[in-house]
Design a protein around this motif. Structure first.
Motif, mmCIF file in Angstrom:
data_model
loop_
_atom_site.group_PDB
_atom_site.id
_atom_site.type_symbol
_atom_site.label_atom_id
_atom_site.label_comp_id
_atom_site.label_asym_id
_atom_site.label_seq_id
_atom_site.Cartn_x
_atom_site.Cartn_y
_atom_site.Cartn_z
ATOM 1 N N SER A 120 -12.286 -5.763 -4.515
ATOM 2 C CA SER A 120 -11.195 -4.798 -4.578
ATOM 3 C C SER A 120 -10.151 -5.120 -3.517
ATOM 4 O O SER A 120 -10.389 -5.934 -2.621
ATOM 5 N N PRO A 121 -8.975 -4.492 -3.597
ATOM 6 C CA PRO A 121 -7.914 -4.761 -2.618
ATOM 7 C C PRO A 121 -8.315 -4.478 -1.178
ATOM 8 O O PRO A 121 -7.832 -5.151 -0.268
ATOM 9 N N ARG A 122 -9.180 -3.493 -0.918
ATOM 10 C CA ARG A 122 -9.561 -3.216 0.472
ATOM 11 C C ARG A 122 -10.342 -4.394 1.052
ATOM 12 O O ARG A 122 -10.187 -4.727 2.225
ATOM 13 N N ARG A 150 -10.956 -10.211 -7.917
ATOM 14 C CA ARG A 150 -11.439 -10.856 -9.143
ATOM 15 C C ARG A 150 -10.451 -10.659 -10.298
ATOM 16 O O ARG A 150 -10.303 -11.544 -11.152
ATOM 17 N N LEU A 151 -9.790 -9.531 -10.318
ATOM 18 C CA LEU A 151 -8.828 -9.281 -11.393
ATOM 19 C C LEU A 151 -7.555 -10.102 -11.190
ATOM 20 O O LEU A 151 -6.945 -10.548 -12.164
ATOM 21 N N VAL A 205 -5.891 -1.183 -12.151
ATOM 22 C CA VAL A 205 -7.357 -1.142 -12.202
ATOM 23 C C VAL A 205 -7.933 -1.475 -10.829
ATOM 24 O O VAL A 205 -8.915 -0.860 -10.386
ATOM 25 N N ASP A 206 -7.332 -2.445 -10.134
ATOM 26 C CA ASP A 206 -7.775 -2.774 -8.779
ATOM 27 C C ASP A 206 -7.692 -1.554 -7.866
ATOM 28 O O ASP A 206 -8.608 -1.268 -7.090
ATOM 29 N N ASP A 207 -6.581 -0.827 -7.949
ATOM 30 C CA ASP A 207 -6.412 0.369 -7.118
ATOM 31 C C ASP A 207 -7.464 1.423 -7.469
ATOM 32 O O ASP A 207 -7.995 2.111 -6.583
#
Length: 308
Positions: A100-102, A163-164, A203-205
């Motif tokens: 994920s972004p974090r 990954r996205l 979706v990542d968020d």
């Protein structure tokens, strides 16, 4: 000798003279990144970061990039193999994939921290996530200079992606957007690619928000609301479907799924400090649990741990 022939000769010589040094540096960086992964994710799910191999840029791609630079700046001097590496600093490339972004932000910060870098030197960093490139491409890049026992230091590019974000590159053939690409994307292709990038970023968020919520629910210090439980303490048997560092997921006979949180396992284990649930509970274990439910979710609180 023409400029094109001269550049080709110098690039070919660089690959003969420096390939071993590049390969050695790539392996060294991979090992270092895996140590970073362990340190950043201590007592957490290590799959949140994945060091996804390395590549040495194809010589033809290096020549194409160098030729384009020369076309843009005819005063550019490329006289030897050192000049090739000084101009093309991503010949050695390594990718780190994040859930994920974090996690992406965490890794990107570590790659810019002098205390973490040790003998590696940060040369350049670029954040293409906010804003993204015009094509929709999102990633974080750093260029490091790596000491080498085989001559001059080696430049290496580390790309940190979710990954996205990486999937977007595969789905849209991101190479088409790079300078010198043989094929050019049509206007429709570009519009679709940008729309896909924006949807995947959303979706990542959402994944970030979900991860934060799940962490809050499964934190060892999380306490269930006794009023909200309303005496819901019936004992049932459940089967474990998944397990990880901070929780296990179990299902009862009717198919209802609930979380077995770390704090409940830690209490039964009589262990102080942080634990990993997966050290005590395995997939397919059968457990006797009490059922507790509040506004945040359904919990299965084990009455005893599986016997080893």
């Amino acid at each position: 000798m023409s400029n094109e022939s001269l550049l080709r000769t110098i690039v070919e010589r660089a690959y003969v003279e420096r390939l071993d040094a590049w390969q050695t540096a790539a392996v060294r960086i991979k090992h270092w990144l895996k140590e970073q992964q362990k340190g950043l994710l201590k007592d957490k799910d290590i799959s949140r970061l994945d060091v996804d191999g390395h590549r040495i840029k194809d010589a033809a791609r290096t020549l194409a990039k160098l030729t384009e630079k020369f076309d843009e700046d005819p005063q550019l001097e490329v006289r030897d193999t050192d000049d090739v590496e000084d101009q093309i600093r991503d010949i050695v490339g390594i990718k780190v994939l994040c859930k994920s972004p974090r996690d992406q932000s965490m890794m990107f910060a570590a790659l810019r921290d002098p205390e973490q870098l040790g003998s590696f030197e940060l040369i350049e960093s670029r954040d293409y996530t906010n804003p993204p490139k015009a094509s929709g491409y999102r990633a974080c890049h750093v260029i490091l200079r790596i000491p080498s026992d085989q001559g001059k230091p080696v430049f290496a590019e580390i790309q940190v992606k979710t990954r996205l974000q990486d999937a977007w590159s595969e789905l849209t053939h991101e190479d088409m957007y790079k300078p010198g690409a043989a094929m050019k994307p049509s206007k429709l292709h570009g519009e679709f690619a940008r729309a896909m990038a924006n949807m995947l970023a959303t979706v990542d968020d959402m994944a970030d928000t979900l991860a934060v919520e799940l962490t809050a629910l499964t934190d060892p210090e999380h306490e269930l609301d006794p009023v909200a439980m309303r005496e819901q303490r019936s004992a049932i048997d459940v089967r474990v479907r998944a397990t990880g560092p901070k929780y296990a997921l179990a299902v009862d006979g009717s198919g209802r799924q609930g979380l077995i949180p770390a704090f409940a396992v830690r209490k039964l284990s009589e262990t102080k400090g942080t634990i990993k649930v997966s050290d005590f509970i395995a997939v397919d274990d059968r457990l006797r649990v009490s059922v507790e439910e509040d506004s945040k979710g359904l919990y299965y609180i084990p009455l005893e741990l599986p016997r080893g």
